[in-house]
Design a protein around this motif. Sequence first.
Motif, PDB file in Angstrom:
ATOM      1  N   MET A   1      24.814 108.577  66.561  1.00  0.00           N
ATOM      2  CA  MET A   1      24.029 108.905  65.381  1.00  0.00           C
ATOM      3  C   MET A   1      24.092 107.727  64.409  1.00  0.00           C
ATOM      4  SD  MET A   1      24.549 111.948  62.544  1.00  0.00           S
ATOM      5  CE  MET A   1      25.349 112.943  63.742  1.00  0.00           C
ATOM      6  N   ILE A   2      22.945 107.407  63.847  1.00  0.00           N
ATOM      7  CA  ILE A   2      22.859 106.317  62.876  1.00  0.00           C
ATOM      8  C   ILE A   2      22.669 106.926  61.496  1.00  0.00           C
ATOM      9  CG2 ILE A   2      21.539 104.293  62.161  1.00  0.00           C
ATOM     10  CD1 ILE A   2      20.711 104.048  65.173  1.00  0.00           C
ATOM     11  N   ARG A   3      23.470 106.453  60.549  1.00  0.00           N
ATOM     12  CA  ARG A   3      23.407 106.944  59.167  1.00  0.00           C
ATOM     13  C   ARG A   3      23.063 105.806  58.229  1.00  0.00           C
ATOM     14  NH1 ARG A   3      25.995 111.859  58.379  1.00  0.00           N
ATOM     15  NH2 ARG A   3      27.127 112.631  60.171  1.00  0.00           N
ATOM     16  N   ILE A   4      22.209 106.114  57.258  1.00  0.00           N
ATOM     17  CA  ILE A   4      21.854 105.154  56.216  1.00  0.00           C
ATOM     18  C   ILE A   4      21.983 105.883  54.877  1.00  0.00           C
ATOM     19  CG2 ILE A   4      20.062 103.679  55.244  1.00  0.00           C
ATOM     20  CD1 ILE A   4      18.796 103.552  58.063  1.00  0.00           C
ATOM     21  N   GLU A   5      22.761 105.299  53.979  1.00  0.00           N
ATOM     22  CA  GLU A   5      22.918 105.871  52.637  1.00  0.00           C
ATOM     23  C   GLU A   5      22.124 105.042  51.645  1.00  0.00           C
ATOM     24  OE1 GLU A   5      24.810 108.559  51.729  1.00  0.00           O
ATOM     25  OE2 GLU A   5      25.512 108.912  53.777  1.00  0.00           O
ATOM     26  N   SER A   6      21.436 105.703  50.739  1.00  0.00           N
ATOM     27  CA  SER A   6      20.768 105.002  49.638  1.00  0.00           C
ATOM     28  C   SER A   6      21.219 105.663  48.347  1.00  0.00           C
ATOM     29  CB  SER A   6      19.254 105.070  49.811  1.00  0.00           C
ATOM     30  OG  SER A   6      18.781 106.381  49.598  1.00  0.00           O
ATOM     31  N   ASP A   7      20.635 105.255  47.249  1.00  0.00           N
ATOM     32  CA  ASP A   7      21.059 105.786  45.954  1.00  0.00           C
ATOM     33  C   ASP A   7      20.963 107.314  45.883  1.00  0.00           C
ATOM     34  OD1 ASP A   7      21.624 103.268  45.043  1.00  0.00           O
ATOM     35  OD2 ASP A   7      19.707 103.012  44.013  1.00  0.00           O
ATOM     36  N   ARG A   8      19.840 107.856  46.372  1.00  0.00           N
ATOM     37  CA  ARG A   8      19.614 109.298  46.244  1.00  0.00           C
ATOM     38  C   ARG A   8      19.532 110.038  47.557  1.00  0.00           C
ATOM     39  NH1 ARG A   8      14.276 109.958  43.339  1.00  0.00           N
ATOM     40  NH2 ARG A   8      13.748 108.170  44.617  1.00  0.00           N
ATOM     41  N   LEU A   9      19.517 109.286  48.670  1.00  0.00           N
ATOM     42  CA  LEU A   9      19.208 109.906  49.960  1.00  0.00           C
ATOM     43  C   LEU A   9      20.270 109.631  51.005  1.00  0.00           C
ATOM     44  CD1 LEU A   9      15.472 108.797  50.155  1.00  0.00           C
ATOM     45  CD2 LEU A   9      16.353 110.974  49.285  1.00  0.00           C
ATOM     46  N   HIS A  10      20.247 110.501  51.995  1.00  0.00           N
ATOM     47  CA  HIS A  10      21.056 110.322  53.199  1.00  0.00           C
ATOM     48  C   HIS A  10      20.069 110.387  54.365  1.00  0.00           C
ATOM     49  CE1 HIS A  10      24.743 110.747  55.615  1.00  0.00           C
ATOM     50  NE2 HIS A  10      23.917 111.378  56.433  1.00  0.00           N
ATOM     51  N   LEU A  11      19.927 109.283  55.069  1.00  0.00           N
ATOM     52  CA  LEU A  11      19.067 109.253  56.244  1.00  0.00           C
ATOM     53  C   LEU A  11      19.968 109.208  57.467  1.00  0.00           C
ATOM     54  CD1 LEU A  11      17.420 107.845  53.862  1.00  0.00           C
ATOM     55  CD2 LEU A  11      16.043 106.878  55.662  1.00  0.00           C
ATOM     56  N   ARG A  12      19.610 109.983  58.472  1.00  0.00           N
ATOM     57  CA  ARG A  12      20.347 109.897  59.733  1.00  0.00           C
ATOM     58  C   ARG A  12      19.431 110.294  60.873  1.00  0.00           C
ATOM     59  NH1 ARG A  12      21.376 114.788  61.578  1.00  0.00           N
ATOM     60  NH2 ARG A  12      21.914 116.471  60.166  1.00  0.00           N
ATOM     61  N   THR A  13      19.709 109.708  62.025  1.00  0.00           N
ATOM     62  CA  THR A  13      18.905 110.054  63.185  1.00  0.00           C
ATOM     63  C   THR A  13      19.134 111.531  63.508  1.00  0.00           C
ATOM     64  OG1 THR A  13      20.661 109.117  64.572  1.00  0.00           O
ATOM     65  CG2 THR A  13      18.725 107.745  64.176  1.00  0.00           C
ATOM     66  N   PHE A  14      18.091 112.144  64.008  1.00  0.00           N
ATOM     67  CA  PHE A  14      18.143 113.563  64.321  1.00  0.00           C
ATOM     68  C   PHE A  14      19.091 113.843  65.478  1.00  0.00           C
ATOM     69  CE2 PHE A  14      13.851 113.628  62.284  1.00  0.00           C
ATOM     70  CZ  PHE A  14      14.125 114.597  61.333  1.00  0.00           C
ATOM     71  N   VAL A  15      19.744 114.996  65.396  1.00  0.00           N
ATOM     72  CA  VAL A  15      20.564 115.528  66.487  1.00  0.00           C
ATOM     73  C   VAL A  15      20.030 116.919  66.815  1.00  0.00           C
ATOM     74  CG1 VAL A  15      22.631 114.165  65.932  1.00  0.00           C
ATOM     75  CG2 VAL A  15      22.302 116.418  64.869  1.00  0.00           C
ATOM     76  N   GLU A  16      20.433 117.431  67.963  1.00  0.00           N
ATOM     77  CA  GLU A  16      19.892 118.696  68.466  1.00  0.00           C
ATOM     78  C   GLU A  16      19.994 119.831  67.453  1.00  0.00           C
ATOM     79  OE1 GLU A  16      21.949 116.616  70.036  1.00  0.00           O
ATOM     80  OE2 GLU A  16      21.634 116.627  72.206  1.00  0.00           O
ATOM     81  N   THR A  17      21.077 119.861  66.679  1.00  0.00           N
ATOM     82  CA  THR A  17      21.275 120.961  65.730  1.00  0.00           C
ATOM     83  C   THR A  17      20.325 120.898  64.528  1.00  0.00           C
ATOM     84  OG1 THR A  17      23.070 119.704  64.712  1.00  0.00           O
ATOM     85  CG2 THR A  17      23.688 121.371  66.368  1.00  0.00           C
ATOM     86  N   ASP A  18      19.524 119.841  64.429  1.00  0.00           N
ATOM     87  CA  ASP A  18      18.537 119.730  63.342  1.00  0.00           C
ATOM     88  C   ASP A  18      17.223 120.442  63.666  1.00  0.00           C
ATOM     89  OD1 ASP A  18      20.124 118.101  61.633  1.00  0.00           O
ATOM     90  OD2 ASP A  18      19.555 116.319  62.794  1.00  0.00           O
ATOM     91  N   ALA A  19      17.076 120.964  64.870  1.00  0.00           N
ATOM     92  CA  ALA A  19      15.789 121.526  65.306  1.00  0.00           C
ATOM     93  C   ALA A  19      15.285 122.626  64.374  1.00  0.00           C
ATOM     94  CB  ALA A  19      15.889 122.038  66.741  1.00  0.00           C
ATOM     95  N   LYS A  20      16.160 123.495  63.943  1.00  0.00           N
ATOM     96  CA  LYS A  20      15.726 124.602  63.079  1.00  0.00           C
ATOM     97  C   LYS A  20      15.238 124.075  61.728  1.00  0.00           C
ATOM     98  CE  LYS A  20      17.143 129.057  61.234  1.00  0.00           C
ATOM     99  NZ  LYS A  20      18.165 130.101  61.204  1.00  0.00           N
ATOM    100  N   LYS A  21      16.009 123.179  61.109  1.00  0.00           N
ATOM    101  CA  LYS A  21      15.610 122.619  59.810  1.00  0.00           C
ATOM    102  C   LYS A  21      14.308 121.824  59.938  1.00  0.00           C
ATOM    103  CE  LYS A  21      20.008 122.220  57.354  1.00  0.00           C
ATOM    104  NZ  LYS A  21      20.941 121.328  56.672  1.00  0.00           N
TER     105      LYS A  21
END
Length: 186
Positions: free
Chosen positions: A1-21
């Motif tokens: 999983m790749i994570r990127i933090e910015s001032d207001r956001l958290h970006l990360r590559t999707f994982v299987e458990t994100d399907a519902k969201k």
Amino acid sequence: MIRIESDRLHLRTFVETDAKKLAQLLQRNKYFWATYEPLHDAEYYTEEAQYRKILEGIHLQRSNREYSFGIFTKDEEELIGHISLYAIKRLPYNSAFIGYSIDERYTGKGIATEAVKEVVQFGFNVVNLHRIEAYVSPKNIASVKVLEKANFKKEGLLRELLYINGSWEDHYIYALLQEDYYRKNN
């Protein structure tokens, strides 16, 4: 999983458990986003379909052909959009496309611009791309502004590029070159 933090956001590559969201995000914005992209059949908006799409994205990421990120609030509680570097081509092109969509409730707050800048930095510094391109409808003024704030340059108009909800739509092509990015950011 790749994570990127910015001032207001958290970006990360999707994982299987994100399907519902992800399915909920797509359902919530189905008609809002349909202004500039095609409506899909009902099955597309299901958790099962998004689970399969996430699996495909993981496979494409492993082969360095696509990176699909969820855009989350800083506390990572809420999925508020998605952004991808996709159609990655290596030499002689060494390029990719960027695409993004933000939850209607979060538009107009600079979130798309912040996410684009972070993923562009990832594309140039980690994926080592030479060029990042984007298609955008001339009618999508907000998205044009996002690209321009992220220093993309309009290169032309592609006539009747995409078939969207019953009609062929023109799109601008925007691009940002690695050397222009480094010149602006160093």
